[in-house]
Design an enzyme around this catalytic site. Sequence first.
Site, PDB file in Angstrom:
ATOM      1  CB  CYS A  65      15.576  32.322 -25.539  1.00 47.43           C
ATOM      2  SG  CYS A  65      14.812  30.702 -25.499  1.00 47.43           S
ATOM      3  CB  CYS A  68      15.656  29.820 -28.395  1.00 43.68           C
ATOM      4  SG  CYS A  68      14.120  30.396 -27.648  1.00 43.68           S
TER       5      CYS A  68
END
Length: 142
Positions: A65, A68
Amino acid sequence: MELACPHCLAVNRVPDDRLTDAPKCGKCSSPLLPGKPVDLTAASFDRFIAKAGLPVLVDFWADWCGPCKMMAPIFQQVAAEMGTRVRFAKVDTEAHPQVSMRHHIKGIPSLILFRNGQEAARTSGAMESHALKRWLASQGIQ
Ligand code: ZN
């Protein structure tokens, strides 16, 4: 105050006015408030959240991600600044999907603030540090 050790999960009694004195676990000598996020697993999550003593902010993330990854150094920086007022933890949603499923994580990064073992607030999407601190302030943590 009673603080669970992020390493061995032993519950340590620490006077409230000693939280800024780098308290260590009486059992394993790990720092109780290391000033950086601690990694929680399916095995440690419930006990740590229940016995955290302070509020806990959990970052649900995954390696694939991009947002993230952008968020990680910001989360780390805010943990270094505020780690004696709120405990910072991370859950790898790929490694521990049962934890994220139980908390109905729909998108990552998601942040959940727990107080006394219960979810108090959540937000999702990457945030800059000032936005994260403003969000924590809106929850009474500054
Ligand atoms: Zn310990």
